[in-house]
Design a protein around this motif. Structure first.
Motif, short mmCIF file in Angstrom:
data_model
loop_
_atom_site.label_atom_id
_atom_site.label_comp_id
_atom_site.label_asym_id
_atom_site.label_seq_id
_atom_site.Cartn_x
_atom_site.Cartn_y
_atom_site.Cartn_z
N GLU A 91 3.30 -0.95 0.12
CA GLU A 91 2.35 -0.67 1.20
C GLU A 91 2.11 -0.87 2.28
O GLU A 91 1.78 -0.42 3.16
CB GLU A 91 1.09 0.18 -0.07
CG GLU A 91 1.20 0.99 -1.23
CD GLU A 91 2.46 0.58 -2.12
OE1 GLU A 91 2.22 -0.73 -2.18
OE2 GLU A 91 2.00 1.83 -2.93
N ILE A 94 3.61 0.43 5.91
CA ILE A 94 2.61 1.37 6.40
C ILE A 94 1.65 0.49 7.30
O ILE A 94 1.28 1.28 8.03
CB ILE A 94 2.93 2.91 5.84
CG1 ILE A 94 1.75 3.63 6.63
CG2 ILE A 94 1.87 2.72 4.69
CD1 ILE A 94 2.92 4.04 7.94
N LEU A 95 0.72 -0.18 6.42
CA LEU A 95 -0.61 -0.80 6.77
C LEU A 95 0.15 -1.77 8.03
O LEU A 95 -0.74 -1.47 9.12
CB LEU A 95 -0.95 -1.51 5.83
CG LEU A 95 -1.39 -1.45 4.53
CD1 LEU A 95 -2.41 -1.57 3.46
CD2 LEU A 95 -2.76 0.16 4.98
N ARG A 98 0.65 0.61 11.28
CA ARG A 98 -0.26 0.85 11.40
C ARG A 98 -1.08 0.20 12.81
O ARG A 98 -1.39 -0.17 13.88
CB ARG A 98 -1.55 1.56 10.89
CG ARG A 98 -1.12 2.67 10.30
CD ARG A 98 -2.10 3.62 9.27
NE ARG A 98 -1.11 4.40 8.13
CZ ARG A 98 -1.58 4.65 7.11
NH1 ARG A 98 -2.52 4.12 6.07
NH2 ARG A 98 -1.23 5.65 5.62
N ARG A 108 -5.39 13.54 10.20
CA ARG A 108 -5.05 14.91 9.26
C ARG A 108 -5.89 16.64 8.84
O ARG A 108 -6.27 16.53 8.59
CB ARG A 108 -5.44 13.96 8.41
CG ARG A 108 -4.57 12.22 8.18
CD ARG A 108 -5.35 12.21 6.51
NE ARG A 108 -3.54 11.05 6.83
CZ ARG A 108 -3.64 10.19 4.90
NH1 ARG A 108 -4.49 10.27 4.75
NH2 ARG A 108 -2.39 9.23 5.39
N ARG A 136 -8.94 9.51 10.94
CA ARG A 136 -9.63 8.90 9.90
C ARG A 136 -9.04 7.60 11.13
O ARG A 136 -7.77 7.55 11.59
CB ARG A 136 -8.56 8.94 8.73
CG ARG A 136 -8.55 7.74 7.76
CD ARG A 136 -7.20 7.59 7.34
NE ARG A 136 -7.29 6.63 6.48
CZ ARG A 136 -6.07 6.51 6.08
NH1 ARG A 136 -5.01 6.93 5.59
NH2 ARG A 136 -6.08 4.56 4.64
N TYR A 143 -10.12 -1.66 5.64
CA TYR A 143 -8.76 -1.69 5.40
C TYR A 143 -7.93 -2.85 5.32
O TYR A 143 -6.99 -4.27 4.81
CB TYR A 143 -7.25 -1.07 5.58
CG TYR A 143 -7.03 0.03 4.63
CD1 TYR A 143 -8.83 0.90 4.25
CD2 TYR A 143 -6.08 0.42 4.24
CE1 TYR A 143 -8.05 2.16 3.32
CE2 TYR A 143 -5.96 1.98 3.48
CZ TYR A 143 -6.94 2.61 2.88
OH TYR A 143 -6.50 3.65 2.16
N ASP A 251 -8.99 8.36 3.96
CA ASP A 251 -8.38 8.24 3.06
C ASP A 251 -8.99 8.61 1.79
O ASP A 251 -7.61 10.07 1.36
CB ASP A 251 -8.01 7.32 1.93
CG ASP A 251 -6.84 6.70 1.07
OD1 ASP A 251 -5.85 7.31 1.93
OD2 ASP A 251 -6.79 6.05 0.55
C1 IPM Z 1 -1.96 7.34 2.97
C2 IPM Z 1 -1.76 6.50 1.92
C3 IPM Z 1 -1.72 4.27 2.38
C4 IPM Z 1 -3.33 4.58 2.75
C5 IPM Z 1 -0.99 3.51 1.44
C6 IPM Z 1 0.28 3.35 0.96
C7 IPM Z 1 -1.27 2.32 1.95
O1 IPM Z 1 -2.60 6.43 0.94
O2 IPM Z 1 -1.32 6.77 4.46
O3 IPM Z 1 -2.78 7.98 2.56
O4 IPM Z 1 -4.16 4.16 2.13
O5 IPM Z 1 -3.56 4.51 3.67
#
Ligand code: IPM
Ligand code: NAD
Ligand code: MN
Length: 370
Positions: A91, A94-95, A98, A108, A136, A143, A251
């Motif tokens: 994970e 993706i973090l 961003r 979203r 969001r 996070y 989220d």
């Molecule tokens: C999302 C996912 C991610 C988040 C995870 C995979 C880090 O749940 O993109 O919604 O929590 O942002």
């Protein structure tokens, strides 16, 4: 007209590569038709990158993402890497994307397509024609807040902790995105926090209020506690136009909102950065669902969230509104024809897999393209 844009594709793990395959076919279709061409690169992220290179994302991949006009992301994670360790978990891919690209606004949209009005677990009369947008925050809050960790206390007990924190600038820039979007929609923003419990929540509320007074007095602003918002989303989701909220609440609330539309497999997203001097905005597009380990490898995944994420890319990164609308119309028409992946099945519809859904969208594109 042919326009070459650079696009980095990061399929990731589980159903990520399966749904991305269907997007590639849509991209190839557009190329063949001479509608739009991309200079496409592809790379590993998540567990796939851990397997190939030992880390969830390499600096080279991050640099390629930074240089691309847009990034299309699949999903990461899965049981195979559950024991990778907190600092090596998939994970993080993706973090880090961003954070490094400063993609702070995760849009979203929850849109109930007419043919899917019976696919939600909620009654059709509650979700019909729903069109709401969750904005969001995605580079701050709990996070990324420091300090975080696990410490041993003098009495021998351990204590785990994370930090929720937001600066004025972080709140204002994401709230501006929400206000700007609202102006093009129904002109109403709901700002969501827990100002009754969290000090940073009250600060969020005050900062959004002041910004609205200064810059957006024409937009209606309401405030709502996050727990009430979760309830209101189920009770009467059409009361919302644009919701702006923190990373963590966004989220949770966006997964909840996905079920209003029928399935997690339906919700696309766009994550945007600030516009630079030349008007260019870094951006990443991804479905909100994960790697769906329970159905991965079976050809069952719904590819629509990924395909609709690509449509969002056409709209937000390349201003190809007609092409975006064409892809969205093809998806709606295929659903209207009665084809469904398992997650959005309803009585009287025909069940198909990932592949046939993708193929049907191509056939529909052939039919409706100008
Ligand atoms: C999302 C996912 C991610 C988040 C995870 C995979 C880090 O749940 O993109 O919604 O929590 O942002
Ligand atoms: P998930 O979103 O992967 O799956 C939740 C449920 O929704 C599952 O039952 C799954 O089968 C279903 N589902 C998800 N996508 C679907 C699709 N396209 N079509 C049909 N059904 C679909 O969430 P999870 O099970 O909590 O997490 C699995 C892994 O994915 C974890 O490692 C998690 O960290 C990761 N994850 C990654 C992302 C991302 O990469 N952006 C997002 C969420 C979760
Ligand atoms: Mn999530």
């Amino acid at each position: 007209m042919t326009n070459k844009r650079t696009l980095l594709i990061l399929p990731g793990d589980g159903v990520g590569p399966e749904v991305m395959r269907e997007v590639r076919r849509v991209i190839d279709w557009m190329d063949r038709r001479g509608l739009v061409s991309f200079d496409i690169g592809e790379d590993y992220v998540g567990g796939a990158s851990i397997d190939a290179r030992g880390v969830p994302i390499t600096d080279e991949t991050l640099a390629r993402a930074e240089a691309a006009d847009a990034v299309l992301f699949g999903a990461v994670g899965g049981p195979k890497w559950d024991n990778a360790g907190f600092d090596l978990r998939p994970e993080l891919a993706i973090l880090k994307l961003r954070k490094q690209l400063d993609l702070f606004a995760n849009l979203r949209p929850a849109l109930v397509l007419a043919p899917l009005v019976n696919a939600s677990t909620l009654k059709p009369e509650v979700v019909r024609d729903l069109d709401l947008m969750i904005v969001r925050e995605s580079t701050g809050g709990i996070y990324f807040g420091e300090p975080r960790g696990v410490e041993t206390l003098p009495n021998g007990e351990q204590r785990g902790f994370d930090t929720e924190s937001y600066t004025t600038g972080e709140i204002e820039r994401v709230a501006r995105i929400a206000f700007e979007l609202a102006r093009k929609r129904r002109n109403a923003v709901t700002s969501v926090e827990k100002a009754n419990v969290m000090r940073s929540g009250l600060f969020w509320r005050q900062t959004v209020t002041a910004l609205r007074e200064r810059e957006y007095p024409d937009v209606t602003l309401t405030h709502m506690y996050a727990d009430n918002c979760a309830m209101q989303l189920v009770r009467n989701p059409r009361q919302f136009d644009v919701i702006v909220t923190s990373n963590m609440f966004g989220d949770l609330l966006s997964d909840l909102a996905s079920m209003l539309t029928g399935s997690l497999g339906m919700l696309p997203s766009a994550t945007l950065g600030l516009q630079d001097a030349s008007g260019r905005r870094k951006a990443l597009y991804e479905p909100i669902h994960g790697s769906a380990p329970d159905i991965a490898g079976k050809g069952l995944a719904n590819p629509l969230a990924q395909i609709l994420s690509f449509a969002m890319m056409l709209r937000y990164s390349f201003e190809l509104e007609e092409e975006a609308a064409l892809v969205e119309r093809a998806c709606t028409n295929v659903l209207a024809s009665g084809l469904r992946t398992a997650d959005i099945m309803a009585a009287g519809t025909a069940r198909v897999g990932t592949n046939v859904m993708g193929e049907s969208i191509l056939r529909e594109l052939d039919k409706i393209a100008p």
